[in-house]
Write a protein that holds these residues in place. Structure first.
Motif, PDB file in Angstrom:
ATOM      1  N   ALA A 161       0.810  -1.214   0.000  1.00  0.00           N
ATOM      2  CA  ALA A 161       0.000   0.000   0.000  1.00  0.00           C
ATOM      3  C   ALA A 161       0.843   1.263   0.000  1.00  0.00           C
ATOM      4  O   ALA A 161       0.429   2.305  -0.498  1.00  0.00           O
ATOM      5  CB  ALA A 161      -0.940   0.003   1.207  1.00  0.00           C
ATOM      6  N   GLY A 162       2.044   1.188   0.557  1.00  0.00           N
ATOM      7  CA  GLY A 162       2.886   2.371   0.642  1.00  0.00           C
ATOM      8  C   GLY A 162       2.767   3.038   2.004  1.00  0.00           C
ATOM      9  O   GLY A 162       1.717   2.987   2.655  1.00  0.00           O
ATOM     10  N   LYS A 163       3.865   3.690   2.432  1.00  0.00           N
ATOM     11  CA  LYS A 163       3.875   4.355   3.726  1.00  0.00           C
ATOM     12  C   LYS A 163       4.570   5.704   3.591  1.00  0.00           C
ATOM     13  O   LYS A 163       5.608   5.821   2.940  1.00  0.00           O
ATOM     14  CB  LYS A 163       4.595   3.498   4.765  1.00  0.00           C
ATOM     15  CG  LYS A 163       4.559   4.084   6.162  1.00  0.00           C
ATOM     16  CD  LYS A 163       5.201   3.144   7.154  1.00  0.00           C
ATOM     17  CE  LYS A 163       5.121   3.716   8.572  1.00  0.00           C
ATOM     18  NZ  LYS A 163       5.746   2.816   9.565  1.00  0.00           N
ATOM     19  N   GLU A 164       3.971   6.713   4.187  1.00  0.00           N
ATOM     20  CA  GLU A 164       4.532   8.058   4.129  1.00  0.00           C
ATOM     21  C   GLU A 164       5.745   8.144   5.056  1.00  0.00           C
ATOM     22  O   GLU A 164       5.652   7.837   6.251  1.00  0.00           O
ATOM     23  CB  GLU A 164       3.478   9.085   4.531  1.00  0.00           C
ATOM     24  CG  GLU A 164       3.941  10.521   4.402  1.00  0.00           C
ATOM     25  CD  GLU A 164       2.849  11.513   4.753  1.00  0.00           C
ATOM     26  OE1 GLU A 164       3.169  12.702   4.960  1.00  0.00           O
ATOM     27  OE2 GLU A 164       1.666  11.093   4.816  1.00  0.00           O
ATOM     28  N   VAL A 165       6.890   8.597   4.504  1.00  0.00           N
ATOM     29  CA  VAL A 165       8.125   8.664   5.285  1.00  0.00           C
ATOM     30  C   VAL A 165       8.653  10.093   5.394  1.00  0.00           C
ATOM     31  O   VAL A 165       9.663  10.321   6.077  1.00  0.00           O
ATOM     32  CB  VAL A 165       9.207   7.762   4.662  1.00  0.00           C
ATOM     33  CG1 VAL A 165       8.801   6.309   4.742  1.00  0.00           C
ATOM     34  CG2 VAL A 165       9.490   8.173   3.218  1.00  0.00           C
ATOM     35  N   GLY A 166       8.012  11.045   4.728  1.00  0.00           N
ATOM     36  CA  GLY A 166       8.495  12.412   4.806  1.00  0.00           C
ATOM     37  C   GLY A 166       7.665  13.335   3.947  1.00  0.00           C
ATOM     38  O   GLY A 166       6.653  12.925   3.361  1.00  0.00           O
ATOM     39  N   THR A 167       8.107  14.592   3.853  1.00  0.00           N
ATOM     40  CA  THR A 167       7.397  15.609   3.079  1.00  0.00           C
ATOM     41  C   THR A 167       8.396  16.353   2.204  1.00  0.00           C
ATOM     42  O   THR A 167       9.481  16.748   2.674  1.00  0.00           O
ATOM     43  CB  THR A 167       6.672  16.599   3.999  1.00  0.00           C
ATOM     44  OG1 THR A 167       5.780  15.877   4.862  1.00  0.00           O
ATOM     45  CG2 THR A 167       5.883  17.617   3.188  1.00  0.00           C
TER      46      THR A 167
END
Length: 426
Positions: free
Chosen positions: A140-146
């Motif tokens: 699904a994917g995972k947010e690791v930063g901006t």
């Protein structure tokens, strides 16, 4: 497929009527047959259901199905529902008018399923949260930063590349962290398999269902549903807990007919009461009310002559026709009563009143008939609603005009001679 294949058969004129190349107008049913033949010649083996986009969307919004009648099969096991739906579809296709059928989102797609091995996880000291976190990040994917670019902020999401997301052997080698800080491959603690799963599981009234969309051709929907219901009960055996029913716009038809069974008798009763209050005579009110069946017979004959089924539009036409017929009867009887009130003999008043009112009744009939004639011959958008109403009104007015002028005066003369005269002219 050749994009110009349909042009070799048909072209569309500005009045929204399909024509052949020689200019002959053809019906929408014939148009559907030609389009279906052209498509099957280029792409054989397909199931083609001909409909109109706006009509399809309205059916889906109002009845939850993309077709007018839809057969719904209910049960628990999806595999059993698919089997029963196939048998039901075969049964429906063998009935006259039910050749166009289609499943509504049925079938299965292969999906990756990761099944944790609880014993292996305890052996290698792997927590379930860590396994879920790995699977979520990989697929699904995972947010690791901006990522900041001026005033714009974009999330940085990490996940497996598309080619590795379908590589089952490669997924088994994904690194998984254990409770004691070690690293372990995903394969020893989880079984990764490719299994077929339903495309969509539809539910209605908390039960699973599979729908068969039907496009009825060449016959009325209600008659088709009645025949299909009996045939399915005879040919398809449903296990305990599994059943079928017809829905879609057909349900709305049944509800509308149930309302009409209440509204129409009330409307006719109110008309009768108003006639009685106007004339103060039960026999004359009944005589005028006889104009209604005289008109209805003409509407029924007109529908039969044009091979049209009884629809809600036709029922509305019968209601309007009843009002016109009663007005014609009131006009005739009230004038005869007026002549008798002036001292004319019964027979003389009946003959003179009928002949005097002949021209007004003919003018009324011609105006109403000619006014509805364009609707009766309509072929554009909304014609399926306009034609039944106009056909019923035109046929009923024609028979009502002539029968009222022949039957009502004779009955008036006969009834008034049998009873004591009681004149209450309008």
């Amino acid at each position: 497929m050749n994009p110009n294949v349909a042009d070799t058969y048909l072209m569309l004129n500005p009045r929204d009527q399909w024509r052949k190349e020689n200019g002959t107008i053809i019906s929408k049913e014939r148009l559907g047959e030609l389009m279906r033949k052209a498509l099957l010649d280029q792409v054989p083996g397909q199931n083609i259901l001909v409909t109109q986009p706006i009509q399809m969307r309205f059916n889906e919004i109002m009845a939850g199905a993309r077709a007018d009648p839809v057969c719904k099969v209910f049960g628990d096991c999806y595999d059993e529902l698919e089997r029963l739906a196939g048998e039901v579809r075969t049964a429906i296709a063998s009935i006259c008018g039910g050749g166009e059928t289609e499943f509504d989102s049925i079938g299965k797609n292969p999906m990756i399923e990761i099944q944790p091995d609880r014993k292996a996880m305890c052996k290698f000291n792997v927590h379930a949260d860590e396994l879920n976190r790995l699977v979520e990040t990989a697929l699904a994917g995972k947010e690791v930063g901006t990522f900041i670019e001026g005033n714009r902020r974009s999330s940085i999401v990490v996940r497996l590349a598309e080619d590795r997301r379908t590589d089952l052997e490669g997924m088994k080698r994904l690194a998984l962290r254990t409770e004691d800080g070690g690293m372990l491959a995903l394969g020893p603690v989880a079984k990764i398999v490719l299994v077929p799963q339903p495309v969509q599981i539809a539910r209605e009234d908390t039960q699973r269902r599979v729908s068969i969309l039907i496009s009825v051709r060449g016959r009325d929907t209600e008659g088709f549903v009645e025949e299909a219901t009996n045939f399915i009960r005879e040919t398809v055996t449903f296990p305990d807990g599994y059943y079928f029913e017809f829905g879609g716009q057909f349900k709305n038809l049944q509800k509308a007919k149930a309302r009409l069974l209440i509204v129409v008798p009330l409307a006719l009763a109110l008309i009768y009461v108003l006639i009685f209050l106007s004339f103060g005579s039960l026999r004359q009110a009944t005589l005028i009310f006889m104009c209604v069946p005289l008109a209805v017979t003409g509407g029924i004959f007109a529908l039969h002559l044009r091979a049209m089924p009884f629809t809600i539009s036709a029922a509305v036409g019968f209601i309007a026709l009843s009002g016109i017929a009663v007005l014609n009867g009131i006009m005739l009887i009230s004038f005869i009563n007026q002549l008798r009130g002036e001292g004319r003999e019964l027979r003389e008043a009946v003959v003179e009143g009928t002949l005097t009112r002949l021209r007004p009744k003919l003018i009324t009939a011609l105006v109403a008939s000619l006014g509805f004639l364009p609707m009766a011959l309509a072929t554009g958008a909304g014609a399926e609603v306009q034609r039944p109403i106009a056909t019923v009104v035109i046929g009923g007015i024609l028979t009502s005009t002539f029968l009222t002028l022949l039957v009502v005066p004779v009955l008036y003369d006969w009834i008034e001679r049998k009873t004591k005269p009681r004149i209450n002219a309008l």
